[in-house]
Motif scaffolding. Structure first.
Motif, PDB file in Angstrom:
ATOM      1  N   ILE A  79      28.189  45.947 -14.277  1.00 46.46           N
ATOM      2  CA  ILE A  79      29.090  46.557 -15.739  1.00 46.46           C
ATOM      3  C   ILE A  79      30.933  45.939 -15.633  1.00 46.46           C
ATOM      4  O   ILE A  79      31.486  45.158 -16.403  1.00 46.46           O
ATOM      5  N   TYR A  80      30.983  44.975 -14.583  1.00 51.01           N
ATOM      6  CA  TYR A  80      32.311  44.389 -13.548  1.00 51.01           C
ATOM      7  C   TYR A  80      32.335  43.696 -12.225  1.00 51.01           C
ATOM      8  O   TYR A  80      31.305  44.109 -11.225  1.00 51.01           O
ATOM      9  N   ALA A  81      32.380  42.545 -11.981  1.00 47.36           N
ATOM     10  CA  ALA A  81      32.137  41.775 -10.805  1.00 47.36           C
ATOM     11  C   ALA A  81      33.382  41.147 -10.453  1.00 47.36           C
ATOM     12  O   ALA A  81      33.844  40.793 -11.611  1.00 47.36           O
ATOM     13  N   ASP A  83      35.374  37.896  -7.705  1.00 48.69           N
ATOM     14  CA  ASP A  83      35.245  37.058  -6.178  1.00 48.69           C
ATOM     15  C   ASP A  83      36.167  37.693  -5.335  1.00 48.69           C
ATOM     16  O   ASP A  83      37.109  36.915  -4.841  1.00 48.69           O
ATOM     17  N   ALA A  84      36.960  39.061  -5.330  1.00 46.57           N
ATOM     18  CA  ALA A  84      37.959  40.113  -4.426  1.00 46.57           C
ATOM     19  C   ALA A  84      38.699  38.617  -4.703  1.00 46.57           C
ATOM     20  O   ALA A  84      39.901  38.529  -3.241  1.00 46.57           O
ATOM     21  N   GLY A  85      39.924  37.964  -4.883  1.00 50.50           N
ATOM     22  CA  GLY A  85      41.204  37.311  -5.047  1.00 50.50           C
ATOM     23  C   GLY A  85      41.319  37.060  -7.022  1.00 50.50           C
ATOM     24  O   GLY A  85      42.724  37.768  -6.736  1.00 50.50           O
ATOM     25  N   LYS A  86      40.579  35.867  -7.168  1.00 51.99           N
ATOM     26  CA  LYS A  86      41.482  35.568  -8.803  1.00 51.99           C
ATOM     27  C   LYS A  86      41.006  36.294 -10.153  1.00 51.99           C
ATOM     28  O   LYS A  86      41.336  36.722 -10.870  1.00 51.99           O
ATOM     29  N   THR A  87      39.370  36.432 -10.089  1.00 50.46           N
ATOM     30  CA  THR A  87      38.954  37.143 -11.363  1.00 50.46           C
ATOM     31  C   THR A  87      38.343  37.284 -11.845  1.00 50.46           C
ATOM     32  O   THR A  87      37.033  37.877 -10.665  1.00 50.46           O
ATOM     33  N   ALA A  88      37.638  38.394 -12.715  1.00 48.70           N
ATOM     34  CA  ALA A  88      36.934  39.436 -13.088  1.00 48.70           C
ATOM     35  C   ALA A  88      35.907  38.811 -13.826  1.00 48.70           C
ATOM     36  O   ALA A  88      36.277  38.016 -14.831  1.00 48.70           O
ATOM     37  N   TYR A  89      35.181  39.785 -13.851  1.00 48.80           N
ATOM     38  CA  TYR A  89      33.762  39.252 -14.950  1.00 48.80           C
ATOM     39  C   TYR A  89      33.440  40.445 -15.883  1.00 48.80           C
ATOM     40  O   TYR A  89      32.851  41.457 -14.747  1.00 48.80           O
ATOM     41  N   MET A  90      33.095  40.109 -17.539  1.00 51.80           N
ATOM     42  CA  MET A  90      32.361  41.806 -17.776  1.00 51.80           C
ATOM     43  C   MET A  90      32.115  41.979 -18.792  1.00 51.80           C
ATOM     44  O   MET A  90      32.177  39.909 -19.694  1.00 51.80           O
ATOM     45  N   LYS A  91      31.251  42.258 -19.356  1.00 52.81           N
ATOM     46  CA  LYS A  91      30.817  41.724 -20.591  1.00 52.81           C
ATOM     47  C   LYS A  91      31.085  42.599 -21.175  1.00 52.81           C
ATOM     48  O   LYS A  91      30.840  43.957 -22.032  1.00 52.81           O
ATOM     49  N   LEU A  92      32.258  42.488 -22.300  1.00 52.35           N
ATOM     50  CA  LEU A  92      32.642  43.750 -23.400  1.00 52.35           C
ATOM     51  C   LEU A  92      32.516  43.176 -24.934  1.00 52.35           C
ATOM     52  O   LEU A  92      32.573  42.162 -25.361  1.00 52.35           O
TER      53      LEU A  92
END
Length: 163
Positions: A79-81, A83-92
């Motif tokens: 549900i969350y990922a 790149d340990a620094g800049k960008t987070a990805y989710m499906k909301l």
């Protein structure tokens, strides 16, 4: 014919009594359901739908990724990922989105992980405690999502951070 009319009349009488009893019970149940349904409709319009997605191909090296449970994590239902620094990805709310990481802890202090992510539509906070650490660090915690309208969703998370 006479027996048929008597039988049919008795059948109607019994059916009417059952219908009256059923309508009295269902009326009280229905009215409570109507109230519950209207409340549920109001709440559902304010709820945030958090959906699972496969691991983002954009992430190439170090990352943190979380699922709702250990079982979902093992099944790769994230549900969350990030790149340990800049960008987070989710499906909301049915859309896969990329968000900028605002702040992230170094995980050295008290073995606690914290991340702050924000855009115009969502403010996301990740808080976790290290449960196991080898090459990758396993965490359990909470993901909190807030919308500008005041809607807040808290989700338990299980996942890992590592390179």
């Amino acid at each position: 014919m006479k027996y048929f009319i008597i039988f049919f009349s008795a059948f109607l009488l019994v059916a009417c009594k059952k219908e009256q009893q059923g309508s009295q019970n269902s009326a009280s149940v229905d009215s409570s359901n109507i109230v519950k349904d209207s409340v549920a409709t109001d709440l559902s319009s304010k709820k945030i739908a958090v959906e699972t997605f496969p691991f983002p191909p954009e992430i190439k090296e170090c990352s943190c990724y979380f699922a709702k449970s250990k079982a979902d994590f093992l099944a790769e239902k994230y549900i969350y990922a990030d790149d340990a620094g800049k960008t987070a990805y989710m499906k909301l709310d049915g859309k896969r989105i990329a968000l900028n990481l605002i702040a992230s802890s170094d995980m050295e202090a008290d073995e606690v992980l914290s991340k702050e992510i924000e855009n115009d539509d969502y403010k996301i906070s990740v808080k976790g405690k290290k449960i196991k650490g080898e090459e990758a660090l396993l965490f359990e915690g909470t993901l909190t999502i807030e919308k500008p309208d005041g809607t807040v969703v808290n989700i338990p998370i299980y996942g890992e951070c590592g390179c």
